[in-house]
Design a protein around this motif. Structure first.
Motif, mmCIF file in Angstrom:
data_model
loop_
_atom_site.group_PDB
_atom_site.id
_atom_site.type_symbol
_atom_site.label_atom_id
_atom_site.label_comp_id
_atom_site.label_asym_id
_atom_site.label_seq_id
_atom_site.Cartn_x
_atom_site.Cartn_y
_atom_site.Cartn_z
ATOM 1 N N TYR A 22 112.427 21.640 3.941
ATOM 2 C CA TYR A 22 110.975 21.195 4.370
ATOM 3 C C TYR A 22 110.737 21.734 5.706
ATOM 4 C CZ TYR A 22 110.070 18.094 0.617
ATOM 5 O OH TYR A 22 109.604 17.758 -0.788
ATOM 6 N N ARG A 23 111.654 22.197 6.585
ATOM 7 C CA ARG A 23 111.196 22.924 7.787
ATOM 8 C C ARG A 23 110.334 24.013 7.410
ATOM 9 N NH1 ARG A 23 116.371 21.446 9.563
ATOM 10 N NH2 ARG A 23 117.108 23.529 9.332
ATOM 11 N N GLY A 24 110.844 24.837 6.341
ATOM 12 C CA GLY A 24 110.015 25.851 5.839
ATOM 13 C C GLY A 24 108.771 25.436 5.259
ATOM 14 N N VAL A 25 108.713 24.374 4.648
ATOM 15 C CA VAL A 25 107.477 24.130 3.613
ATOM 16 C C VAL A 25 106.380 23.785 4.810
ATOM 17 C CG1 VAL A 25 106.228 22.286 2.519
ATOM 18 C CG2 VAL A 25 108.553 23.085 1.736
ATOM 19 N N ALA A 26 106.776 23.076 6.094
ATOM 20 C CA ALA A 26 105.948 22.465 6.998
ATOM 21 C C ALA A 26 105.048 23.600 7.605
ATOM 22 C CB ALA A 26 106.658 21.954 8.309
ATOM 23 N N GLY A 27 105.523 24.761 7.667
ATOM 24 C CA GLY A 27 104.769 26.012 8.203
ATOM 25 C C GLY A 27 104.234 27.088 7.084
ATOM 26 N N ASP A 28 104.156 26.503 5.888
ATOM 27 C CA ASP A 28 103.976 27.388 4.767
ATOM 28 C C ASP A 28 102.393 27.206 4.391
ATOM 29 O OD1 ASP A 28 103.551 28.194 1.845
ATOM 30 O OD2 ASP A 28 105.535 29.169 2.236
ATOM 31 N N GLU A 29 101.635 28.337 4.451
ATOM 32 C CA GLU A 29 100.353 28.202 4.172
ATOM 33 C C GLU A 29 100.164 28.087 2.767
ATOM 34 O OE1 GLU A 29 101.490 32.427 3.391
ATOM 35 O OE2 GLU A 29 101.760 30.935 4.990
ATOM 36 N N VAL A 30 100.875 28.331 1.820
ATOM 37 C CA VAL A 30 100.675 27.869 0.529
ATOM 38 C C VAL A 30 101.003 26.648 -0.194
ATOM 39 C CG1 VAL A 30 101.005 28.704 -2.020
ATOM 40 C CG2 VAL A 30 100.704 30.272 -0.236
ATOM 41 N N LEU A 31 102.146 26.276 0.332
ATOM 42 C CA LEU A 31 102.965 24.981 0.062
ATOM 43 C C LEU A 31 102.299 23.868 0.522
ATOM 44 C CD1 LEU A 31 106.582 25.981 -0.551
ATOM 45 C CD2 LEU A 31 104.817 25.863 -2.090
ATOM 46 N N ARG A 32 102.042 24.141 2.048
ATOM 47 C CA ARG A 32 101.954 22.597 2.992
ATOM 48 C C ARG A 32 100.700 21.897 2.337
ATOM 49 N NH1 ARG A 32 101.564 18.310 4.254
ATOM 50 N NH2 ARG A 32 101.887 17.408 6.180
ATOM 51 N N PRO A 33 99.676 22.726 1.755
ATOM 52 C CA PRO A 33 98.152 21.938 1.488
ATOM 53 C C PRO A 33 98.705 21.201 0.273
ATOM 54 C CG PRO A 33 97.904 24.080 1.876
ATOM 55 C CD PRO A 33 99.259 23.979 2.047
ATOM 56 N N LEU A 34 99.641 21.390 -0.485
ATOM 57 C CA LEU A 34 100.165 20.569 -1.692
ATOM 58 C C LEU A 34 100.509 19.219 -1.578
ATOM 59 C CD1 LEU A 34 101.824 23.326 -3.910
ATOM 60 C CD2 LEU A 34 99.473 22.472 -4.149
ATOM 61 N N TYR A 35 100.799 18.994 -0.197
ATOM 62 C CA TYR A 35 101.543 17.593 0.331
ATOM 63 C C TYR A 35 100.646 16.767 0.911
ATOM 64 C CZ TYR A 35 106.087 19.651 -0.761
ATOM 65 O OH TYR A 35 107.214 20.377 -1.446
ATOM 66 N N PRO A 36 99.844 16.000 -0.062
ATOM 67 C CA PRO A 36 98.709 15.007 0.822
ATOM 68 C C PRO A 36 99.087 14.366 1.909
ATOM 69 C CG PRO A 36 99.406 14.200 -1.413
ATOM 70 C CD PRO A 36 100.305 15.455 -1.019
ATOM 71 N N GLU A 37 100.569 13.927 2.088
ATOM 72 C CA GLU A 37 100.853 13.182 3.038
ATOM 73 C C GLU A 37 100.925 14.020 4.486
ATOM 74 O OE1 GLU A 37 104.001 10.423 0.761
ATOM 75 O OE2 GLU A 37 104.244 12.476 0.849
ATOM 76 N N GLU A 38 100.365 13.428 5.553
ATOM 77 C CA GLU A 38 100.430 13.948 6.730
ATOM 78 C C GLU A 38 101.901 14.325 7.312
ATOM 79 O OE1 GLU A 38 98.807 13.425 11.261
ATOM 80 O OE2 GLU A 38 97.226 13.156 9.518
ATOM 81 N N ASP A 39 102.679 13.026 7.035
ATOM 82 C CA ASP A 39 104.189 13.112 7.229
ATOM 83 C C ASP A 39 105.003 13.668 6.037
ATOM 84 O OD1 ASP A 39 106.877 12.619 8.015
ATOM 85 O OD2 ASP A 39 106.427 10.437 8.262
ATOM 86 N N LEU A 40 105.599 14.614 6.086
ATOM 87 C CA LEU A 40 106.486 15.116 4.931
ATOM 88 C C LEU A 40 107.829 14.409 4.651
ATOM 89 C CD1 LEU A 40 106.306 19.039 5.668
ATOM 90 C CD2 LEU A 40 105.409 17.930 3.784
ATOM 91 N N GLY A 41 107.909 13.372 5.606
ATOM 92 C CA GLY A 41 109.091 12.498 5.596
ATOM 93 C C GLY A 41 109.486 11.811 4.244
#
Length: 124
Positions: A22-41
């Motif tokens: 998730y540290r990687g996902v947090a800064g990923d321009e392709v994946l991050r938008p797929l997570y609707p929640e602001e908090d990835l927790g």
């Protein structure tokens, strides 16, 4: 009976893998938008409990959420071949960070590469 979950170190190992992922996902321009929640927790918690259960640990995931139904749960999100590759890049980095023994690393990697391919649901 010893499970794969036990062999790799149980909850601390799965937690480390998922946190690194998730540290990687947090800064990923392709994946991050797929997570609707602001908090990835919350997503991190779901993935952690899913992997723990999948590999033979506690059944917390099913106790809270029922059957995984992975394709159905991911259907609202466009999981493209590009997204799959980004996902695998971050998962590979996470596995490398925890440095499982080669045989266990290969078993984990085999599962996630097949699962990632299975989740592709859009070619847009």
């Amino acid at each position: 009976m010893t499970t794969f979950y036990d062999e790799i170190g149980g909850e601390p190992t799965i937690t480390a893998i998922v946190a690194a992922f998730y540290r990687g996902v947090a800064g990923d321009e392709v994946l991050r938008p797929l997570y609707p929640e602001e908090d990835l927790g919350p997503a991190e918690e779901r993935f952690r409990t899913f992997l723990m259960q999948y590999w033979g640990g506690p059944t917390t995931y099913s106790d809270r959420r029922g059957h995984p139904r992975l394709r159905m749960r991911h259907a609202p999100f466009a999981v493209t071949p590009v997204a799959k590759e980004h996902w695998l890049t971050h998962f590979r980095a996470a596995l490398d960070e925890v440095a499982l023994p080669p045989e266990q690393d290969a078993q984990f990697w085999d599962y996630v590469t097949h699962a990632a391919q299975f989740m592709v649901n859009s070619f847009e």
